[in-house]
Design a protein around this motif. Structure first.
Motif, PDB file in Angstrom:
ATOM      1  N   LYS A 229      29.543  52.820  36.681  1.00  0.00           N
ATOM      2  CA  LYS A 229      30.084  52.270  35.449  1.00  0.00           C
ATOM      3  C   LYS A 229      31.197  51.277  35.795  1.00  0.00           C
ATOM      4  O   LYS A 229      31.905  51.457  36.795  1.00  0.00           O
ATOM      5  N   PRO A 230      31.392  50.240  35.006  1.00  0.00           N
ATOM      6  CA  PRO A 230      32.432  49.247  35.315  1.00  0.00           C
ATOM      7  C   PRO A 230      33.840  49.823  35.373  1.00  0.00           C
ATOM      8  O   PRO A 230      34.707  49.273  36.045  1.00  0.00           O
ATOM      9  N   ALA A 247      31.714  44.823  50.409  1.00  0.00           N
ATOM     10  CA  ALA A 247      31.102  44.973  49.081  1.00  0.00           C
ATOM     11  C   ALA A 247      32.077  45.599  48.098  1.00  0.00           C
ATOM     12  O   ALA A 247      32.135  45.206  46.923  1.00  0.00           O
ATOM     13  N   LEU A 248      32.870  46.558  48.561  1.00  0.00           N
ATOM     14  CA  LEU A 248      33.855  47.195  47.688  1.00  0.00           C
ATOM     15  C   LEU A 248      34.928  46.191  47.264  1.00  0.00           C
ATOM     16  O   LEU A 248      35.267  46.103  46.076  1.00  0.00           O
ATOM     17  N   VAL A 253      37.471  42.721  43.112  1.00  0.00           N
ATOM     18  CA  VAL A 253      37.951  41.380  42.773  1.00  0.00           C
ATOM     19  C   VAL A 253      37.247  40.846  41.535  1.00  0.00           C
ATOM     20  O   VAL A 253      37.853  40.210  40.664  1.00  0.00           O
ATOM     21  N   GLN A 254      35.953  41.140  41.431  1.00  0.00           N
ATOM     22  CA  GLN A 254      35.164  40.639  40.304  1.00  0.00           C
ATOM     23  C   GLN A 254      35.260  41.524  39.060  1.00  0.00           C
ATOM     24  O   GLN A 254      34.647  41.217  38.035  1.00  0.00           O
ATOM     25  N   GLY A 255      36.023  42.608  39.147  1.00  0.00           N
ATOM     26  CA  GLY A 255      36.205  43.471  37.988  1.00  0.00           C
ATOM     27  C   GLY A 255      35.001  44.322  37.653  1.00  0.00           C
ATOM     28  O   GLY A 255      34.863  44.795  36.523  1.00  0.00           O
ATOM     29  N   GLY A 278      44.819  42.262  49.721  1.00  0.00           N
ATOM     30  CA  GLY A 278      45.091  41.586  48.450  1.00  0.00           C
ATOM     31  C   GLY A 278      44.150  41.938  47.317  1.00  0.00           C
ATOM     32  O   GLY A 278      44.166  41.284  46.270  1.00  0.00           O
ATOM     33  N   VAL A 279      43.342  42.976  47.486  1.00  0.00           N
ATOM     34  CA  VAL A 279      42.366  43.353  46.458  1.00  0.00           C
ATOM     35  C   VAL A 279      43.073  44.135  45.345  1.00  0.00           C
ATOM     36  O   VAL A 279      43.890  45.019  45.614  1.00  0.00           O
TER      37      VAL A 279
END
Length: 324
Positions: A229-230, A247-248, A253-255, A278-279
């Motif tokens: 789930k997001p 990948a994590l 980063v992309q939410g 920096g993630v």
């Protein structure tokens, strides 16, 4: 006068009181820096009968070749991927991990981190101290009660995590290919065994408790992260290699993921330019989930007892053989 006491080398941190207790029976060379000094370690092992390590000391076949008297290895922890087990078996070297001794520490870390990630309110101290007031932004945290935790790997630590999660009102599902769907442990912990992909889809929180072997390398990669789930959060206290860190990092980063906490990494310590640098929404700790004052003493005591028993048994066998 010849010294007939057996020698133990301790290459990483071990509880000081337990080291002193070992010295009553053995010659003990305890030097926590040996894990980073392979030449010194090899020199110390030339006449050693036992070696006690944590996770940083790499016990390779070559290292064992230079330790002809070595018969026992104590592991201050449970993971054994830093020890060449096949080489140990061929040489008759017994390996004793501290199974169960740090389970409570790891399980509490998982629950504490779960609450932090779901609530999302604990990174604002500096803002509040400066007079800012991000109350609105931090008002949409989530409660653990009523959420679903997926425990991947249902051994001793996984089961304890499940029990603690149930205690704070979470639903628990689990996956472990080594455990039958009708095994008692599912009922005893109040968890529901599921297929791997189904457990990931159901989860608000995923916690990993698997060894690092060929089948678990990058167990969580881009495809598995896409099943979550997001808003889901991911916690890894097992071994770094079971998660694809690139990948994590990209998912965070992309939410596409609510957050993550990692205590273990493919490379320890992390190298400059790591994909985790920096993630956002990421908690990083330096492989300390199983380390507390209490667990350090339990782990050290358990390993010391097992190593002592093995060395004394060797001595008894040798004495018996000589008397025949």
């Amino acid at each position: 006068m010849k010294n007939n006491r057996k020698k133990i080398v301790v290459s990483e941190f071990m509880d000081a009181s337990v080291v002193e207790a070992l010295r009553r029976h053995f010659d003990v060379h305890a030097q926590a820096s040996l894990a980073d000094a392979p030449d010194q370690l090899r020199a110390q092992l030339a006449d050693a009968h036992a070696l006690i390590v944590r996770n940083r000391t790499q016990v390779t076949a070559a290292l064992l070749d230079g330790a002809p008297a070595l018969s026992v290895i104590g592991r201050l922890g449970v993971g054994l991927d830093n020890i060449a087990l096949d080489a140990c078996r061929k040489r008759g070297v017994r390996v004793f991990p501290a199974t169960g001794a740090n389970a409570a520490a790891v399980a509490e870390y998982v629950i504490a981190t779960t609450l932090m990630l779901l609530r999302g309110a604990y990174g604002a101290s500096a803002d509040v101290a400066r007079g800012r007031w991000p109350r609105t932004a931090l008002s949409n945290g989530r409660e653990a009660a009523g959420s679903t935790m997926a425990v991947i790997g249902f051994g001793g630590i996984g089961r304890l995590v499940a029990q603690l999660a149930r205690g704070i009102g979470m639903r628990v599902v689990g996956y472990d290919p080594q455990i039958a769907a009708d095994a008692d442990c599912w009922h005893e912990t109040g968890a529901r065994g599921m297929a791997f992909d189904d457990a990931l889809r159901a989860a608000d929180v995923v916690t990993l408790h698997v060894p690092l072997v060929e089948s678990t390398h990058n167990l969580i990669g881009a495809a598995q992260l896409a099943l979550l789930k997001p808003h889901a959060v991911l916690i890894n206290t097992a071994r770094g290699g079971v998660i694809d860190e690139s990948a994590l990092g990209e998912a965070l980063v992309q939410g596409r993921l609510g957050g993550a906490a990692l205590d273990v990494f493919a490379d320890e310590p992390l190298k400059a330019g790591s994909p985790l640098e920096g993630v956002p929404n990421l908690i990083l700790t330096p492989h300390i989930a199983g380390l507390t004052m209490q667990s350090n003493e339990r782990v050290s005591t358990l390993v010391a007892e097992r190593v002592t028993e093995a060395l004394l048994a060797d001595e008894h066998e040798s004495t018996t053989t000589r008397s025949l």
